[in-house]
Design an enzyme around this catalytic site. Structure first.
Site, PDB file in Angstrom:
ATOM      1  N   LEU A 297       0.838  -1.247   0.049  1.00 53.17           N
ATOM      2  CA  LEU A 297      -0.168  -0.019   0.004  1.00 53.17           C
ATOM      3  C   LEU A 297       0.699   1.155   0.009  1.00 53.17           C
ATOM      4  O   LEU A 297       0.493   2.346  -0.806  1.00 53.17           O
ATOM      5  CB  LEU A 297      -1.094  -0.023   1.175  1.00 53.17           C
TER       6      LEU A 297
ATOM      7  N   THR B 158      -2.272  -7.562  -0.748  1.00 55.32           N
ATOM      8  CA  THR B 158      -0.884  -7.326  -1.146  1.00 55.32           C
ATOM      9  C   THR B 158       0.140  -8.525  -0.356  1.00 55.32           C
ATOM     10  O   THR B 158      -0.573  -9.530  -0.114  1.00 55.32           O
ATOM     11  CB  THR B 158      -0.492  -6.167  -0.097  1.00 55.32           C
TER      12      THR B 158
ATOM     13  N   TYR C 101      -0.367  -9.043  16.715  1.00 50.96           N
ATOM     14  CA  TYR C 101      -0.672  -7.919  15.633  1.00 50.96           C
ATOM     15  C   TYR C 101      -1.583  -6.698  16.223  1.00 50.96           C
ATOM     16  O   TYR C 101      -1.571  -5.605  16.135  1.00 50.96           O
ATOM     17  CB  TYR C 101      -1.119  -8.443  14.299  1.00 50.96           C
TER      18      TYR C 101
ATOM     19  N   ASP D 255      15.453   2.218   9.039  1.00 47.06           N
ATOM     20  CA  ASP D 255      14.911   1.249   9.874  1.00 47.06           C
ATOM     21  C   ASP D 255      14.036   1.727  10.980  1.00 47.06           C
ATOM     22  O   ASP D 255      15.084   2.534  11.822  1.00 47.06           O
ATOM     23  CB  ASP D 255      16.203   0.282  10.417  1.00 47.06           C
TER      24      ASP D 255
ATOM     25  N   ASN E  69       3.426   4.102   7.705  1.00 42.58           N
ATOM     26  CA  ASN E  69       3.132   2.872   7.006  1.00 42.58           C
ATOM     27  C   ASN E  69       3.886   1.705   7.330  1.00 42.58           C
ATOM     28  O   ASN E  69       3.369   0.582   7.074  1.00 42.58           O
ATOM     29  CB  ASN E  69       2.941   3.131   5.411  1.00 42.58           C
TER      30      ASN E  69
ATOM     31  N   SER F  83      -3.015   2.082  11.001  1.00 39.69           N
ATOM     32  CA  SER F  83      -3.458   1.080  11.877  1.00 39.69           C
ATOM     33  C   SER F  83      -4.118   0.045  11.179  1.00 39.69           C
ATOM     34  O   SER F  83      -3.429  -0.622  10.193  1.00 39.69           O
ATOM     35  CB  SER F  83      -4.270   1.606  13.216  1.00 39.69           C
TER      36      SER F  83
ATOM     37  N   LYS G 167      -1.558  -2.554  17.195  1.00 42.51           N
ATOM     38  CA  LYS G 167      -2.263  -1.759  16.356  1.00 42.51           C
ATOM     39  C   LYS G 167      -3.276  -0.748  17.437  1.00 42.51           C
ATOM     40  O   LYS G 167      -3.577   0.339  17.283  1.00 42.51           O
ATOM     41  CB  LYS G 167      -2.956  -2.121  15.204  1.00 42.51           C
TER      42      LYS G 167
END
Length: 272
Positions: A14, A183, A148, A56, A83, A134, A152
């Protein structure tokens, strides 16, 4: 009027799509990525409006250096899109300590360092827009994606507080909450814990509900992001995809029902 956009994690997926969309319409774009070589062709095509930096995001000092280089090169940073990030899959019992720390180092601390670096620039300008990527899973959690989601959820809390803190400086904050898109996020760019057989049934049930049509077309997000960046009064939260809003409405409906059923207990706990 052209804007200067600083995007992390834009070498693919994205972020890459959004970077190209900004470049095509004439904006100046800084892409801060681990591997700038992945952007060689794009750098040649947009030599005067694209600055590719090695970064990084888990390196706090490097984040501040990258923002300083971007400011020096283009003179301004109008929009930050945080992102950079990845997904880690594993049941809670399966997660190793280093896996947990690495997930938070990138998805939470990396976002935080870049945000801290850009705030003084935008405060001096008296304008700016910070967009934090997010996920719909920052508002709810699926089994085997708890780590994960935890990262978020943290992004959501940081960003909501940030929005109230910096509004007086002319800085706007938005949180993007995509559902799944086609993706490499869930394949080559993701990580997975060593599985325990106890959770195979949970994984199978989750996979059974995974429908191909629920995965969005990545390129379709570009128009939404451009509209968000151009909005005079952008929303604090923007869900990307028709599936995410359905998940969220369902889960929050259940939450409200439970909270209301237990309202007397909640009120009694006030003690006065």
């Amino acid at each position: 009027m052209a804007k200067t956009i600083f995007i992390t994690g834009a070498s693919r997926g994205l972020g890459r799509i959004w970077a190209e969309a900004f470049l095509k319409r004439g904006d100046q774009v800084v892409v801060a990525v681990r591997n700038p070589q992945a952007l060689t062709e794009l750098s040649k095509e947009y030599a005067s409006t694209l600055l590719a930096l090695t970064l990084d995001v888990t390196d706090k000092a490097a984040c501040f250096e990258a923002v300083a280089k971007a400011k020096e090169h283009f003179g301004t940073i109008d929009v930050l899109i945080n992102n950079a990030g990845y997904g880690h899959t594993g049941a809670i019992e399966e997660l190793e300590e280093q896996e947990i720390r690495t997930q938070f180092d990138t998805n939470v601390y990396g976002l935080l360092w870049v945000t801290q670096a850009v705030i003084p620039v935008m405060r001096e300008q008296k304008s700016g827009h910070i967009i934090q990527v997010s996920s719909a899973l920052g508002l709810l959690a699926f089994p085997t994606l708890g780590l994960y989601s935890a990262s978020k959820f943290a992004v959501e809390g940081i960003s909501e507080a940030l929005a109230a803190e910096v509004s007086g400086f002319g800085i706007k904050v938005s949180i993007l909450e995509p559902n799944g898109f086609m993706t490499d996020f869930a394949t080559t760019s993701g990580m997975q814990s060593k599985s325990l057989a106890f959770y195979d049934e949970v994984r199978d049930k989750l996979a059974a509900g995974n429908k191909a049509e629920d995965w969005g077309v990545p390129e379709a997000t570009a128009a939404a992001v451009l509209k968000l960046v151009d909005a005079e009064n952008p929303p604090l939260r923007l869900i990307l995809g028709r599936v995410g809003i359905q998940w969220i409405k369902h889960v929050y409906g259940q939450r409200m029902q439970t909270w209301e059923e237990w309202q007397d207990v909640s009120a009694a706990a006030q003690g006065n």
